[in-house]
Enzyme design. Sequence first.
Site, PDB file in Angstrom:
ATOM      1  N   LYS A  37       0.839  -1.212   0.000  1.00  0.00           N
ATOM      2  CA  LYS A  37       0.000   0.000   0.000  1.00  0.00           C
ATOM      3  C   LYS A  37       0.866   1.250   0.000  1.00  0.00           C
ATOM      4  CE  LYS A  37      -4.379  -1.482   0.759  1.00  0.00           C
ATOM      5  NZ  LYS A  37      -5.716  -1.053   0.598  1.00  0.00           N
TER       6      LYS A  37
ATOM      7  N   LYS B 257      -5.203  -5.900  -7.061  1.00  0.00           N
ATOM      8  CA  LYS B 257      -6.083  -6.352  -5.998  1.00  0.00           C
ATOM      9  C   LYS B 257      -7.405  -5.591  -6.061  1.00  0.00           C
ATOM     10  CE  LYS B 257      -6.321  -5.903  -1.089  1.00  0.00           C
ATOM     11  NZ  LYS B 257      -5.702  -5.857   0.175  1.00  0.00           N
TER      12      LYS B 257
ATOM     13  N   LYS C 121     -11.815  -0.879  -3.145  1.00  0.00           N
ATOM     14  CA  LYS C 121     -12.568   0.362  -3.330  1.00  0.00           C
ATOM     15  C   LYS C 121     -11.589   1.519  -3.597  1.00  0.00           C
ATOM     16  CE  LYS C 121     -16.452   2.372  -0.874  1.00  0.00           C
ATOM     17  NZ  LYS C 121     -17.109   2.421   0.429  1.00  0.00           N
TER      18      LYS C 121
END
Length: 266
Positions: free
Chosen positions: A51, A133, A136
């Site tokens: 991330k 992946k 949202k």
Amino acid sequence: MMVDWLSAGLDPDKSTMFIQSEIQEHVELHLMLSMMVPVPWLERNPTYKEKQDEIKNVDMSSYGFLGYPILQTADIVLYKADYVPVGIDQAPHLEISREIVRRFHKLYKNKIFTEPGAKISEIPKLNGLDGRKMSKSYNNAIFLSDTEKEITKKVASMLTDPARARRDDPGDPDVCNLYPFHKIYSPQSMQDEIDSECRTAKIGCGDCKKMLTQSMLEGMRPMMEKRTEILARPDYVKDVFREGTLKAQVVAKSTLDQAKQAMKLT
Ligand code: SF4
């Protein structure tokens, strides 16, 4: 989200659905566990690194982000869950949870928690529309609440096997981003047909996407109908989460009390 679950068929009498932020024990156990977790355990978490590399427009250098696996551990172990239904990419998070549980048991000589196992389905991973992946945050997800029109549009935009640059290039369903969706939604005969015709370029990705759209819509239609019924009864949804939250709170409080006794915090 709760409407999603109810529409998908979860039965509130069997599955307790609740609003986690209404239960303070999650936050308290998170704080207690965070006192005993070594920072390197969190830094080596692959999702943390991934991330940080992928999300550039948000400052990810906070403890909240680094310590997320500890909060997730508190969420799980408060209810002494034997298994957690996860995708394969979440499995490392569960490994940290198991390590935290073992460390707690060793330090406080009291085995109050359960080491949670991963419950992985036959299709352990579904990527997003762009092959990353599904998330949202990446704006690449197909939602259970999407309409027929949205699903049709999203499937049409999906990344497929990059080797099929032209219609007559053969493809490989095993590396295609879209094919796993057929495994969930399409009958075996259609999967077999696509598998063979993709490899020989008899079928194009456009045709394959149309077939998937049909299968997905057919599979999701009962859920869409149930969603309409549930949305017409907003009080029912509120009752489900109110009752579920009260039920979960009793369990969470009991486990937290046990953890406090083990840590001599009473
Ligand atoms: S034909 Fe279907 S399975 Fe083959 S690459 Fe295209 S979308 Fe994927």
